[in-house]
Design a protein around this motif. Structure first.
Motif, short mmCIF file in Angstrom:
data_model
loop_
_atom_site.label_atom_id
_atom_site.label_comp_id
_atom_site.label_asym_id
_atom_site.label_seq_id
_atom_site.Cartn_x
_atom_site.Cartn_y
_atom_site.Cartn_z
N LEU A 110 30.46 41.98 54.15
CA LEU A 110 31.06 42.80 53.06
C LEU A 110 30.09 44.02 52.82
CD1 LEU A 110 32.27 40.12 50.44
CD2 LEU A 110 33.50 41.36 51.87
N LEU A 111 28.87 43.82 52.95
CA LEU A 111 27.98 44.69 52.59
C LEU A 111 27.97 45.90 53.94
CD1 LEU A 111 24.80 43.04 51.39
CD2 LEU A 111 26.21 44.41 50.09
N GLU A 112 28.37 45.31 55.30
CA GLU A 112 28.50 46.36 56.10
C GLU A 112 29.84 47.12 55.94
OE1 GLU A 112 28.33 43.92 59.64
OE2 GLU A 112 26.38 43.29 59.50
N ASN A 113 30.50 46.80 54.93
CA ASN A 113 32.06 47.51 54.92
C ASN A 113 32.12 47.77 53.53
OD1 ASN A 113 33.22 47.01 58.00
ND2 ASN A 113 32.20 44.99 57.45
N GLN A 114 31.31 47.94 52.87
CA GLN A 114 31.58 48.35 51.35
C GLN A 114 32.69 49.24 51.17
OE1 GLN A 114 27.77 48.86 49.32
NE2 GLN A 114 28.88 49.69 47.45
N GLU A 115 32.69 50.25 51.81
CA GLU A 115 33.37 51.32 51.27
C GLU A 115 35.17 50.71 51.61
OE1 GLU A 115 32.78 51.59 55.72
OE2 GLU A 115 31.52 51.39 53.98
N ASN A 116 35.37 49.74 52.36
CA ASN A 116 36.77 49.30 52.39
C ASN A 116 36.83 47.93 52.13
OD1 ASN A 116 37.18 51.16 54.46
ND2 ASN A 116 36.37 50.57 56.06
N CYS A 117 36.06 47.46 51.01
CA CYS A 117 36.38 46.19 50.36
C CYS A 117 37.22 46.48 49.12
CB CYS A 117 35.06 45.67 50.05
SG CYS A 117 33.91 44.91 51.36
N VAL A 118 38.26 45.54 48.86
CA VAL A 118 39.38 45.76 47.77
C VAL A 118 39.42 44.56 47.32
CG1 VAL A 118 40.53 47.68 48.85
CG2 VAL A 118 41.21 45.35 49.04
N ARG A 119 39.91 44.42 45.85
CA ARG A 119 40.05 43.25 45.05
C ARG A 119 41.34 43.44 44.39
NH1 ARG A 119 36.14 41.61 41.28
NH2 ARG A 119 37.70 40.73 40.03
N ILE A 120 41.90 42.23 43.93
CA ILE A 120 42.77 41.96 43.30
C ILE A 120 42.49 41.70 41.56
CG2 ILE A 120 45.01 40.67 42.67
CD1 ILE A 120 45.19 40.01 45.72
N PRO A 121 42.83 42.50 40.59
CA PRO A 121 42.26 42.23 39.33
C PRO A 121 42.80 40.90 38.82
CG PRO A 121 43.21 44.60 39.54
CD PRO A 121 43.77 43.93 40.76
N MET A 122 42.02 40.33 38.21
CA MET A 122 42.37 39.12 37.34
C MET A 122 41.94 38.84 36.09
SD MET A 122 41.88 36.53 40.41
CE MET A 122 40.36 37.08 41.44
N TRP A 123 42.41 38.17 35.16
CA TRP A 123 41.92 38.12 33.93
C TRP A 123 41.02 36.77 33.69
CZ3 TRP A 123 42.64 34.16 30.19
CH2 TRP A 123 42.40 34.45 28.75
N GLY A 124 39.99 37.19 32.72
CA GLY A 124 39.09 35.76 32.53
C GLY A 124 38.33 35.55 33.55
N ASP A 125 38.03 34.21 33.64
CA ASP A 125 37.15 33.52 34.42
C ASP A 125 37.80 32.95 35.57
OD1 ASP A 125 34.73 34.37 32.78
OD2 ASP A 125 35.26 32.38 31.67
N ILE A 126 38.82 33.38 36.00
CA ILE A 126 39.65 32.82 37.17
C ILE A 126 38.71 33.18 38.34
CG2 ILE A 126 41.64 32.81 38.71
CD1 ILE A 126 42.03 31.35 35.97
N ARG A 127 38.43 32.24 39.27
CA ARG A 127 37.60 32.55 40.58
C ARG A 127 38.30 33.44 41.52
NH1 ARG A 127 36.35 27.61 41.00
NH2 ARG A 127 37.40 27.36 43.06
N SER A 128 39.55 32.94 41.73
CA SER A 128 40.34 33.71 42.93
C SER A 128 41.79 33.16 42.86
CB SER A 128 39.74 33.39 44.09
OG SER A 128 39.88 32.05 44.49
N LEU A 129 42.79 33.72 43.50
CA LEU A 129 44.10 33.41 43.75
C LEU A 129 44.25 32.65 44.91
CD1 LEU A 129 45.90 36.99 42.67
CD2 LEU A 129 45.71 34.71 41.24
N ASN A 130 45.35 32.05 45.16
CA ASN A 130 45.59 31.28 46.44
C ASN A 130 45.64 32.33 47.64
OD1 ASN A 130 48.15 30.81 48.24
ND2 ASN A 130 47.04 28.76 47.59
N LEU A 131 45.18 32.17 48.61
CA LEU A 131 44.93 32.80 49.83
C LEU A 131 46.37 33.45 50.18
CD1 LEU A 131 43.33 34.19 51.84
CD2 LEU A 131 43.64 32.16 53.18
N SER A 132 47.43 32.73 50.14
CA SER A 132 48.65 33.34 50.68
C SER A 132 49.41 34.14 49.59
CB SER A 132 49.74 32.32 51.22
OG SER A 132 50.21 31.40 49.92
N ASN A 133 49.00 33.99 48.31
CA ASN A 133 49.39 34.77 47.13
C ASN A 133 48.54 36.33 47.37
OD1 ASN A 133 51.33 33.06 46.16
ND2 ASN A 133 49.87 32.29 44.75
N SER A 134 47.44 36.07 47.51
CA SER A 134 46.75 37.27 47.90
C SER A 134 47.11 38.09 49.08
CB SER A 134 45.30 36.85 47.88
OG SER A 134 44.63 36.16 46.91
#
Length: 164
Positions: A110-134
């Protein structure tokens, strides 16, 4: 479009992602080690009868992937990114990478590719979404940005017709 799964662990997720890739004419790239065998019943069940139509390439490791795709534009999906997935412009031939279910993409990558890292916004303390949904969320945004090129944009009823 290209979806890349770095060391996926769950066959059902990969099968579901494979089905999404077939439905969108997207290539799937799997980077070993995999947490399952590609001929497992679970992966085929999740992919239904589409798995034989999937354009899939398997790589021995991350470096093998880089070597075989020189100059590839790679976006990396991570819950740690500062940029939201809708804030970038996806090229029609780009690669969108997702990490394994239990740990994501290693931070060194991730650090080597910082300018190309993206995230899906989530509410609260949810750690992550299911991989196939993402995968579906970000892939369909990339396809939308590219005008859903060559995809069917109209639906057909089975027994009736839509009003003109």
């Amino acid at each position: 479009m290209n979806i890349v799964l770095l060391e996926p662990e769950m066959p059902a997720n990969t099968g579901n992602i494979g089905r999404t890739c077939v439905a969108t004419d997207t290539k799937l790239h799997l980077i070993e080690p995999l947490g399952f065998k590609l001929n497992e019943k679970q992966i085929k069940r999740a992919g239904l009868d589409y798995w034989d139509k999937l354009d899939v390439t398997v790589y021995s490791d991350y470096q093998d992937f880089l070597n075989r795709n020189p100059g590839a534009k790679i976006y990396m999906a991570t819950t740690k990114a500062p940029a939201v997935y809708t804030e970038v412009k996806y090229e029609s031939d780009c690669f969108i990478m997702f990490g394994k279910e239990s740990a994501g993409i290693p931070e060194e990558i991730l650090l080597e590719n910082q300018e190309n890292c993206v995230r899906i916004p989530m509410w609260g303390d949810i750690r992550s979404l299911n991989l196939s949904n993402s995968v579906a969320i970000i892939l369909y945004e990339a396809l939308r940005q590219n005008g859903f090129a060559e995809m069917t944009l109209e639906g057909q009823l089975h027994r009736y017709h839509w009003k003109e």
